[in-house]
Design a protein around this motif. Structure first.
Motif, PDB file in Angstrom:
ATOM      1  N   TYR A  48       0.848  -1.195   0.000  1.00  0.00           N
ATOM      2  CA  TYR A  48       0.000   0.000   0.000  1.00  0.00           C
ATOM      3  C   TYR A  48       0.878   1.237   0.000  1.00  0.00           C
ATOM      4  N   GLU A  49       0.412   2.265  -0.658  1.00  0.00           N
ATOM      5  CA  GLU A  49       1.050   3.567  -0.503  1.00  0.00           C
ATOM      6  C   GLU A  49       0.245   4.345   0.536  1.00  0.00           C
ATOM      7  N   LEU A  50       0.925   4.751   1.610  1.00  0.00           N
ATOM      8  CA  LEU A  50       0.220   5.467   2.674  1.00  0.00           C
ATOM      9  C   LEU A  50       0.565   6.947   2.626  1.00  0.00           C
ATOM     10  N   LYS A  51      -0.462   7.778   2.609  1.00  0.00           N
ATOM     11  CA  LYS A  51      -0.256   9.213   2.776  1.00  0.00           C
ATOM     12  C   LYS A  51      -0.927   9.565   4.095  1.00  0.00           C
ATOM     13  N   SER A  52      -0.101   9.579   5.142  1.00  0.00           N
ATOM     14  CA  SER A  52      -0.681   9.547   6.475  1.00  0.00           C
ATOM     15  C   SER A  52      -0.361  10.790   7.283  1.00  0.00           C
ATOM     16  N   VAL A  53      -1.394  11.346   7.867  1.00  0.00           N
ATOM     17  CA  VAL A  53      -1.223  12.492   8.750  1.00  0.00           C
ATOM     18  C   VAL A  53      -0.396  12.110   9.987  1.00  0.00           C
ATOM     19  N   ASP A  54      -0.404  10.854  10.359  1.00  0.00           N
ATOM     20  CA  ASP A  54       0.348  10.419  11.540  1.00  0.00           C
ATOM     21  C   ASP A  54       1.759   9.933  11.208  1.00  0.00           C
ATOM     22  N   TYR A  55       1.938   9.306  10.046  1.00  0.00           N
ATOM     23  CA  TYR A  55       3.217   8.640   9.775  1.00  0.00           C
ATOM     24  C   TYR A  55       3.940   9.187   8.552  1.00  0.00           C
ATOM     25  N   GLY A  56       3.351  10.151   7.894  1.00  0.00           N
ATOM     26  CA  GLY A  56       3.991  10.693   6.691  1.00  0.00           C
ATOM     27  C   GLY A  56       3.745   9.829   5.469  1.00  0.00           C
ATOM     28  N   HIS A  57       4.650   9.929   4.506  1.00  0.00           N
ATOM     29  CA  HIS A  57       4.484   9.191   3.256  1.00  0.00           C
ATOM     30  C   HIS A  57       5.248   7.873   3.308  1.00  0.00           C
ATOM     31  N   ILE A  58       4.501   6.807   3.207  1.00  0.00           N
ATOM     32  CA  ILE A  58       5.116   5.472   3.215  1.00  0.00           C
ATOM     33  C   ILE A  58       4.859   4.892   1.831  1.00  0.00           C
ATOM     34  N   PRO A  59       5.894   4.748   1.008  1.00  0.00           N
ATOM     35  CA  PRO A  59       5.645   4.382  -0.398  1.00  0.00           C
ATOM     36  C   PRO A  59       5.077   2.981  -0.574  1.00  0.00           C
ATOM     37  N   ASN A  60       5.566   2.032   0.222  1.00  0.00           N
ATOM     38  CA  ASN A  60       4.964   0.703   0.077  1.00  0.00           C
ATOM     39  C   ASN A  60       4.980  -0.080   1.386  1.00  0.00           C
ATOM     40  N   TYR A  61       3.833  -0.111   1.969  1.00  0.00           N
ATOM     41  CA  TYR A  61       3.680  -0.857   3.217  1.00  0.00           C
ATOM     42  C   TYR A  61       3.022  -2.200   2.939  1.00  0.00           C
ATOM     43  N   LYS A  62       3.661  -3.248   3.405  1.00  0.00           N
ATOM     44  CA  LYS A  62       3.096  -4.581   3.281  1.00  0.00           C
ATOM     45  C   LYS A  62       2.983  -5.178   4.684  1.00  0.00           C
ATOM     46  N   PRO A  63       1.804  -5.588   5.114  1.00  0.00           N
ATOM     47  CA  PRO A  63       1.707  -6.235   6.433  1.00  0.00           C
ATOM     48  C   PRO A  63       2.618  -7.467   6.486  1.00  0.00           C
ATOM     49  N   SER A  64       3.086  -7.825   7.676  1.00  0.00           N
ATOM     50  CA  SER A  64       4.014  -8.967   7.822  1.00  0.00           C
ATOM     51  C   SER A  64       3.535 -10.183   7.044  1.00  0.00           C
ATOM     52  N   ASN A  65       2.283 -10.548   7.250  1.00  0.00           N
ATOM     53  CA  ASN A  65       1.728 -11.686   6.526  1.00  0.00           C
ATOM     54  C   ASN A  65       0.484 -11.242   5.778  1.00  0.00           C
ATOM     55  N   VAL A  66       0.474 -11.516   4.501  1.00  0.00           N
ATOM     56  CA  VAL A  66      -0.708 -11.188   3.706  1.00  0.00           C
ATOM     57  C   VAL A  66      -1.291 -12.491   3.165  1.00  0.00           C
ATOM     58  N   VAL A 106      -3.954   3.186  -2.602  1.00  0.00           N
ATOM     59  CA  VAL A 106      -3.383   4.432  -2.085  1.00  0.00           C
ATOM     60  C   VAL A 106      -4.273   4.896  -0.936  1.00  0.00           C
ATOM     61  N   VAL A 107      -3.652   5.007   0.232  1.00  0.00           N
ATOM     62  CA  VAL A 107      -4.443   5.298   1.424  1.00  0.00           C
ATOM     63  C   VAL A 107      -4.291   6.759   1.803  1.00  0.00           C
ATOM     64  N   ASP A 108      -5.416   7.431   1.856  1.00  0.00           N
ATOM     65  CA  ASP A 108      -5.435   8.837   2.198  1.00  0.00           C
ATOM     66  C   ASP A 108      -5.900   8.955   3.650  1.00  0.00           C
ATOM     67  N   HIS A 109      -4.928   9.084   4.531  1.00  0.00           N
ATOM     68  CA  HIS A 109      -5.222   9.115   5.965  1.00  0.00           C
ATOM     69  C   HIS A 109      -5.114  10.568   6.428  1.00  0.00           C
ATOM     70  N   VAL A 110      -6.283  11.216   6.603  1.00  0.00           N
ATOM     71  CA  VAL A 110      -6.286  12.676   6.766  1.00  0.00           C
ATOM     72  C   VAL A 110      -6.549  13.175   8.177  1.00  0.00           C
TER      73      VAL A 110
END
Lengths: 350, 350
Positions: free
Chosen positions: B61-79, B160-164
């Motif tokens: 996932y690409e995270l655009k997060s008000v808490d964590y900033g821009h994370i280009p590719n987040y993958k949970p440990s196990n998918v 793309v996650v828009d966390h506002v």
């Protein structure tokens, strides 16, 4: 009395030529009313046609009628664009008002006021709802105002009229409290005589409130609720809406009617529910909502709620449905440009 | 007690590695919950991702997060694609349920049941509505069930996650009547400890019913009514709906809450009405209706109406709104193929 006498003379004079009828509102029902009047050759019809004017002047209407067969091009005797243009064909003995009735957008009386001869012209409201005569009485005191409740099914598709169920019209008078009852009844019977043509059926309606309240069992409930949730009658049945909300809402209409002096048998509820239950039928208001047109929510439901309030009748379902249908109407008004909202909503107090 | 002791040992053992958290429902909120847990490095996250699986495996996932900033590719440990596939990463100490809750379409418990270790796994319901713990208690008696009420604003647009708005989570336990209160509280605090990561805010919720009823002042009324009439909050204000129906409906919610043992200050009504009044904001349920998605009408309003009925509280507006929203849900179900109707409606009795 002198005026009544004068009017009688006038009418007699006119009927030697023909009574002059102005028709406002040439939709599927209005066109067939114009034709019905001219088919019997007992009236001279002037039709106010705004948007379709050029096409009607050129080609007339094509009627596919269950009562009259196929009429390739019917043109009313006089076709005009506005009521102002119609005046030269007056003075009018009758005005048939077959427009939609949406007082929260425009005042129908304004449209035809100039064509009304005080205390002479009989105004026939072939329109839905209850309490619709009140603004007409206020505007034209002493004119006879008739109620027309039509059972016709007829639609105008760009000049081609699909008239599929026979023209049955209930006509009675709304007591105007000025003219004598005898005079009002006689005017009613005169109109019935003019409108009847051997193909259609016209009933003298002894109790116009009764017929209107009976129709509201359907219109104030199924018509409005289908429109709010965007479901046709068949789907309303499948969704259990007929029992969960339509029937209880219909019972409320019967309560309000009772408070207004009209006793309606509860059997009408079953009749109304069953009338369209076996088909996927979109009631007229739902058709309008789907087309994005304004709806007649005030005369069909608003007036019911106001009468209930006046008579202190508790109608929890109808009250809520009314608040919701007003919101739907707001949405439609904005979509049609009757309401303009700022692009960015200003903060309150600014 | 022996089992509790065992569980404690188990937990201790696990926390030496890390507590195992299964997340079901990876929408905007679920993805950020997964990230929050892994950001603190206090949990091993297994995420069940069905429709997006291939893309997430490939790109995260690409995270655009008000808490964590821009994370280009987040993958949970196990998918994993299914809960069955997740079992190899268990047994799970926690299951976060962040799915939509639409019991009239499917049973959420069915989805994760196989991953629940009896009397061990703590189930956290980050879901809307009231009374949502009851089916979980019935299905998994003796498991601790937590209520998560999230204040986050976060949306997933195709990966793309828009966390506002910042992640604030209220966590408390629904008393399951089996485990001791101390144990339930301790499990709650454990989860809060794991979820807290210095960027988000997690509150211990002493009274989960209170927080849920408070949220329902908004959700059971503005959310549902906007959805029925297809108007956003700003337009609802312009149409006078805030005063004509929303406020009276909110008062009914407060009455039902009271009958359920929760006293809510009427000041919340003003707060809820004013929260989105200055913008054209489409509440979540309206967004779903506009997208043609099913809605959470049963947990948000249906359960309110049922509680009112049980406690004999008169709620004329909410009852009617509930009947109408069920009809909207029917329409959406048909559109999504959950209901198939015959093309021609068979006559009744046939």
């Amino acid at each position: 009395m002198i005026i009544d006498q004068l009017n009688k003379n006038k009418y007699t004079t006119m009927s030697e030529s023909k009574p002059k009828v102005l028709i406002v509102g040439l939709g599927g029902v209005g066109i067939m009313a114009a034709y019905a009047l001219e088919y019997g050759s007992k009236a001279e019809v002037t039709a106010v046609i705004r948007s379709d004017y050029d096409r009607v002047i050129e080609k007339g209407y094509e009627l596919k009628s269950v009562d009259y067969g196929h009429i390739p091009n019917y043109k009313p005797s006089n076709v005009v664009k506005t009521v102002q243009d119609a005046l030269k064909f007056g003075p009018f003995d009758y005005i048939l008002v077959i427009t939609k009735n949406i007082p929260d957008i425009s005042n129908v009386e304004d449209i035809y006021a100039d064509a009304v001869t005080p205390k002479h012209t009989t105004i026939i409201l072939i329109q839905n709802g209850i309490g619709i005569e009140k603004p007409v009485f206020e505007r034209f005191p002493g004119n006879v105002v008739l109620s027309g409740v039509s059972m016709i099914s007829s639609s105008n598709f760009s000049g081609v009229v699909d008239h599929v169920s026979t023209d049955i019209l209930n006509v009675g008078y709304f007591d105007n409290g000025v003219t004598s009852k005898e005079e009002q009844e006689s005017k009613t019977r005169e109109f019935i005589e003019i409108y009847s043509n051997g193909k259609n059926t016209v009933h003298y309606d002894e109790d116009v409130k009764y017929v209107r309240w009976r129709k509201l069992i359907y219109n104030a409930t199924l018509n409005t609720i289908c429109s709010i949730v965007n479901l046709d009658t068949g789907r309303m049945d499948y969704a259990n809406g007929m029992e969960s909300i339509i029937r209880p809402a219909m019972k409320e209409v019967i309560k309000v009617a009772k408070s207004d002096g009209v006793e309606l048998d509860e059997k009408f509820i079953d009749f109304m529910i069953e009338s369209d239950i076996d088909i996927y039928y979109a009631p007229s208001m739902l058709v309008d909502v789907r087309k994005g047109n304004q709806i007649e929510s005030e005369v069909i439901l608003g007036n019911v709620v106001r009468i209930a309030k006046e008579n202190k009748v508790d109608i929890p379902i109808l009250s809520t449905v009314y608040e919701l249908i007003k919101l739907v109407q707001f949405r439609l008004k904005e979509a049609n440009g009757y309401i303009k909202l700022p692009e960015v909503k200003p903060k309150r107090g600014e």
